[in-house]
Scaffold this active site. Structure first.
Site, mmCIF file in Angstrom:
data_model
loop_
_atom_site.group_PDB
_atom_site.id
_atom_site.type_symbol
_atom_site.label_atom_id
_atom_site.label_comp_id
_atom_site.label_asym_id
_atom_site.label_seq_id
_atom_site.Cartn_x
_atom_site.Cartn_y
_atom_site.Cartn_z
ATOM 1 N N ASP A 1 0.949 -1.025 -0.040
ATOM 2 C CA ASP A 1 -0.034 -0.062 -0.069
ATOM 3 C C ASP A 1 0.960 1.172 -0.059
ATOM 4 O O ASP A 1 1.904 1.320 0.996
ATOM 5 C CB ASP A 1 -0.915 -0.194 1.257
ATOM 6 C CG ASP A 1 -1.948 -1.146 1.268
ATOM 7 O OD1 ASP A 1 -2.407 -1.666 0.117
ATOM 8 O OD2 ASP A 1 -2.473 -1.360 2.318
ATOM 9 N N ASP B 1 -13.617 -4.405 -2.457
ATOM 10 C CA ASP B 1 -13.376 -4.255 -0.941
ATOM 11 C C ASP B 1 -14.780 -4.655 -0.445
ATOM 12 O O ASP B 1 -15.850 -4.141 -0.633
ATOM 13 C CB ASP B 1 -13.123 -2.747 -0.536
ATOM 14 C CG ASP B 1 -11.747 -2.413 -1.077
ATOM 15 O OD1 ASP B 1 -10.923 -3.204 -1.341
ATOM 16 O OD2 ASP B 1 -11.755 -1.240 -1.345
#
EC number: 4.3.2.10
Length: 257
Positions: free
Chosen positions: A11, A130
């Site tokens: 990330d 997600d």
């Protein structure tokens, strides 16, 4: 049988690798390029980079590091973050990425999946999903803008339906980010993976929850995923990729050594 893939996930925020827990409270892990290099040398099959605030900031991935990564690794890598058009995707692929992944922009404009698949081929197009399990409703709901705690919100899509929709539109691969498990290291949500696997005919990558080597084995053996993505166990050197592959091989799981 195709070898199962081990995929470290990085990330990225402000040019550095960060890691949160359940998509919150991110801490800095380190610089992008040395980490990418380390994982490639340890035996990762592929890397995924998420520019986590690009979509919520309304910008595209910061491309300066993409070409630097391409110079130091010789394994495929995928880049995600704010890719809203074929032009955005073309630039990232030109900088050396092998695949692009779209998540929030695909929810805002599902036609984008088809446009990218038509232009670059389905093998380049990954859709990240997600998914959050709502205990009150007992449903798995798709969320968007998850890189920004202030803006993250549920969409009208249930996970299973969106998985089917993105495949119709040309997704070549799906990464299922299980938000309840993210960074907690208690294992992947096998029940959810099985629910998605039933309707997912393209490669499926599990993401969220890896804490031990057996969690990877479970995802491959119990949910038949094609790859498993993890972050904190690799970043914090809880698990070495080379050792993980040896362990999986002993479990009778096909991996590239």
């Amino acid at each position: 049988m195709l070898a199962k893939r081990i995929i470290p996930c990085l990330d990225v925020r402000d040019g550095q690798v960060v890691k949160g827990v359940q998509f919150r409270n991110h801490e800095i892990i380190g610089d992008i390029v040395p980490l990418a290099k380390r994982y490639a040398e340890e035996g990762a099959d592929e890397l995924v980079f998420y520019d986590i605030t690009a979509s919520s900031d309304g910008r595209v991935v910061d491309k300066s590091w993409v070409s630097r990564v391409a110079e130091v690794i010789d394994i495929p890598f995928c880049v995600a973050g704010g890719i809203k058009s074929a032009e955005d995707a073309a630039r990232i692929l030109e900088f050396g990425a092998d695949k692009v992944s779209i998540n929030s922009p695909a929810l805002a404009n599902p036609q984008l999946i088809t446009d990218l698949a038509d232009k670059f081929g389905v093998q380049c197009i990954v859709v990240g999903i997600d998914s959050y399990y709502d205990k009150e409703t007992g449903k798995y709901q798709v969320y968007q803008f998850t890189g920004d705690e202030e803006r993250t919100k549920a969409t009208q899509w249930e996970t299973r339906d969106w998985v089917q929709e993105v495949q119709k539109r040309g997704a070549g691969e799906i990464v299922l980010n299980m938000m309840n498990q993210d960074g907690v290291r208690n294992g992947y949500d096998i029940e959810q993976l099985n629910m998605v696997r039933e309707v997912c005919k393209v490669p499926l990558i599990a993401s969220g929850g890896a804490g031990a080597m057996e969690h990877f084995a479970e995802a491959y053996q119990k949910a038949n995923v094609d790859g498993a993505l993890a972050a904190s166990v690799f970043h914090k050197q809880v698990i070495n990729i080379g050792e993980l592959k040896q362990y999986l091989k002993q479990q009778g799981i096909e991996v590239r050594l």
